[in-house]
Design an enzyme around this catalytic site. Structure first.
Site, PDB file in Angstrom:
ATOM      1  N   LYS A   9      50.325  60.887  58.955  1.00 13.97           N
ATOM      2  CA  LYS A   9      51.439  60.622  59.871  1.00 13.97           C
ATOM      3  C   LYS A   9      51.996  59.199  59.654  1.00 13.97           C
ATOM      4  CE  LYS A   9      49.895  63.839  63.473  1.00 13.97           C
ATOM      5  NZ  LYS A   9      49.557  63.996  64.920  1.00 13.97           N
ATOM      6  N   TYR A  49      56.198  71.536  64.908  1.00 14.28           N
ATOM      7  CA  TYR A  49      55.622  71.406  66.249  1.00 14.28           C
ATOM      8  C   TYR A  49      56.236  72.385  67.259  1.00 14.28           C
ATOM      9  CZ  TYR A  49      53.095  67.256  64.685  1.00 14.28           C
ATOM     10  OH  TYR A  49      52.225  66.403  64.042  1.00 14.28           O
ATOM     11  N   PHE A  57      54.569  65.654  75.901  1.00 15.72           N
ATOM     12  CA  PHE A  57      54.537  64.716  74.771  1.00 15.72           C
ATOM     13  C   PHE A  57      55.450  65.130  73.616  1.00 15.72           C
ATOM     14  CE2 PHE A  57      51.022  67.737  74.235  1.00 15.72           C
ATOM     15  CZ  PHE A  57      51.215  68.192  72.932  1.00 15.72           C
ATOM     16  N   ARG A  85      39.863  70.243  59.327  1.00 11.01           N
ATOM     17  CA  ARG A  85      39.885  69.877  60.752  1.00 11.01           C
ATOM     18  C   ARG A  85      38.672  69.019  61.107  1.00 11.01           C
ATOM     19  NH1 ARG A  85      44.361  70.700  64.200  1.00 11.01           N
ATOM     20  NH2 ARG A  85      42.923  71.088  65.914  1.00 11.01           N
ATOM     21  N   THR A  91      41.333  65.463  68.429  1.00 16.77           N
ATOM     22  CA  THR A  91      42.752  65.094  68.458  1.00 16.77           C
ATOM     23  C   THR A  91      42.978  63.639  68.847  1.00 16.77           C
ATOM     24  OG1 THR A  91      43.372  67.371  68.989  1.00 16.77           O
ATOM     25  CG2 THR A  91      44.990  65.661  69.508  1.00 16.77           C
ATOM     26  N   ARG A 102      40.150  60.294  62.253  1.00 21.14           N
ATOM     27  CA  ARG A 102      40.655  59.779  63.532  1.00 21.14           C
ATOM     28  C   ARG A 102      39.625  58.904  64.226  1.00 21.14           C
ATOM     29  NH1 ARG A 102      43.185  65.623  65.312  1.00 21.14           N
ATOM     30  NH2 ARG A 102      45.302  65.346  64.528  1.00 21.14           N
ATOM     31  N   ASN A 112      47.517  59.274  65.942  1.00 18.33           N
ATOM     32  CA  ASN A 112      46.207  59.760  65.495  1.00 18.33           C
ATOM     33  C   ASN A 112      46.169  60.066  64.005  1.00 18.33           C
ATOM     34  OD1 ASN A 112      47.705  62.054  65.550  1.00 18.33           O
ATOM     35  ND2 ASN A 112      46.319  63.251  66.824  1.00 18.33           N
ATOM     36  N   HIS A 115      47.654  65.027  60.542  1.00 10.05           N
ATOM     37  CA  HIS A 115      47.798  66.408  61.017  1.00 10.05           C
ATOM     38  C   HIS A 115      47.035  67.338  60.075  1.00 10.05           C
ATOM     39  CE1 HIS A 115      49.783  70.184  62.282  1.00 10.05           C
ATOM     40  NE2 HIS A 115      49.761  70.471  60.993  1.00 10.05           N
ATOM     41  N   GLU A 126      53.101  76.562  57.977  1.00 16.61           N
ATOM     42  CA  GLU A 126      53.452  75.144  57.860  1.00 16.61           C
ATOM     43  C   GLU A 126      53.756  74.711  56.417  1.00 16.61           C
ATOM     44  OE1 GLU A 126      50.146  73.195  59.809  1.00 16.61           O
ATOM     45  OE2 GLU A 126      50.746  73.951  61.783  1.00 16.61           O
TER      46      GLU A 126
HETATM   47  P1  IDP Z   1      46.008  68.462  66.737  1.00 18.26           P
HETATM   48  O1  IDP Z   1      46.912  67.522  65.955  1.00 18.26           O
HETATM   49  O2  IDP Z   1      44.593  67.946  66.794  1.00 18.26           O
HETATM   50  O3  IDP Z   1      46.093  69.889  66.260  1.00 18.26           O
HETATM   51  P2  IDP Z   1      47.659  69.272  68.995  1.00 18.26           P
HETATM   52  O4  IDP Z   1      47.148  69.622  70.343  1.00 18.26           O
HETATM   53  O5  IDP Z   1      48.161  70.382  68.124  1.00 18.26           O
HETATM   54  O6  IDP Z   1      46.517  68.422  68.250  1.00 18.26           O
HETATM   55  O7  IDP Z   1      48.829  68.212  69.208  1.00 18.26           O
HETATM   56  C1  IDP Z   1      49.715  67.871  68.160  1.00 18.26           C
HETATM   57  C2  IDP Z   1      49.918  66.380  68.169  1.00 18.26           C
HETATM   58  O8  IDP Z   1      50.603  65.992  69.357  1.00 18.26           O
HETATM   59  C3  IDP Z   1      48.625  65.552  68.208  1.00 18.26           C
HETATM   60  O9  IDP Z   1      48.065  65.379  66.918  1.00 18.26           O
HETATM   61  C4  IDP Z   1      49.084  64.255  68.830  1.00 18.26           C
HETATM   62  O10 IDP Z   1      49.721  63.419  67.861  1.00 18.26           O
HETATM   63  C5  IDP Z   1      50.137  64.745  69.819  1.00 18.26           C
HETATM   64  N1  IDP Z   1      49.584  64.932  71.170  1.00 18.26           N
HETATM   65  C6  IDP Z   1      48.864  65.989  71.614  1.00 18.26           C
HETATM   66  N2  IDP Z   1      48.526  65.868  72.915  1.00 18.26           N
HETATM   67  C7  IDP Z   1      49.062  64.675  73.298  1.00 18.26           C
HETATM   68  C8  IDP Z   1      49.066  63.964  74.546  1.00 18.26           C
HETATM   69  O11 IDP Z   1      48.504  64.395  75.559  1.00 18.26           O
HETATM   70  N3  IDP Z   1      49.720  62.765  74.560  1.00 18.26           N
HETATM   71  C9  IDP Z   1      50.342  62.252  73.450  1.00 18.26           C
HETATM   72  N4  IDP Z   1      50.366  62.898  72.278  1.00 18.26           N
HETATM   73  C10 IDP Z   1      49.729  64.074  72.193  1.00 18.26           C
HETATM   74 MG    MG Z   2      47.679  71.235  66.302  1.00 22.63          MG
END
Ligand code: IDP
Ligand code: MG
Length: 154
Positions: A9, A49, A57, A85, A91, A102, A112, A115, A126
């Protein structure tokens, strides 16, 4: 072999961590078959997304992911989705275990670093957002027989 989509990212690129992050996937024995730096379009961000549309968010996420270059990768390997993963970690950086990308490099929710597809179906959806099939390299590393047993190479 299974394919996954992985992306460093904007925070990972800006913090000059792209090389070290990519190294984690090589170290694991995975095969990088697509790799490029791009500035993600708004449309690509919305596609990637789409399942998060409407969440609190979402707007911040789309703005962040299009704000600066990312490194997109298509990666193959035995159980590449779940293995990747695990390399990513939880996350949110403050929850992620040390030893994960991470967990080692971040402490934020949104910033973070990386992805990774959450299922083989997600990966199939994707990868084409960022790569045409012709852009993906078809090859085996010379040492594949020292990384995977025969049935694991399918
Ligand atoms: P992942 O990347 O571990 O699969 P997801 O739940 O799919 O997590 O969320 C996608 C991305 O959205 C996360 O990697 C993070 O950058 C962002 N994100 C998810 N939840 C939050 C939140 O509660 N606050 C801010 N950003 C978030
Ligand atoms: Mg995800």
């Amino acid at each position: 072999m299974e394919r996954t989509f992985v992306m460093v990212k904007p925070d990972g690129v800006q913090r000059r961590l792209a090389g070290r992050i990519i190294q984690r996937f090589e170290d694991k024995g995975l095969r990088i078959v697509g790799l490029k730096m791009i500035r993600m379009s708004h449309k690509q961000a919305e596609d990637l997304y789409s399942i998060h549309k409407g969440k609190p968010f979402y707007d911040t996420l789309v703005k962040f992911i299009t704000s600066s270059p990312v490194v997109v990768m298509a990666i193959e390997g035995n159980q590449a989705v779940s293995v990747s993963r695990k390399l990513l970690g939880a996350t949110f950086g403050f929850n992620a275990e040390p030893g994960t990308i991470r967990g080692d490099f971040g402490g934020s929710k949104g910033l973070n670093l990386i992805h990774g597809s959450d299922s083989p179906e997600s990966a199939q959806r994707e990868i084409p957002i960022f790569f045409s099939e012709g852009e993906l390299a078809k090859y085996e590393h010379a040492d594949i027989g020292w990384v995977y047993e025969e049935p694991e190479r399918k």
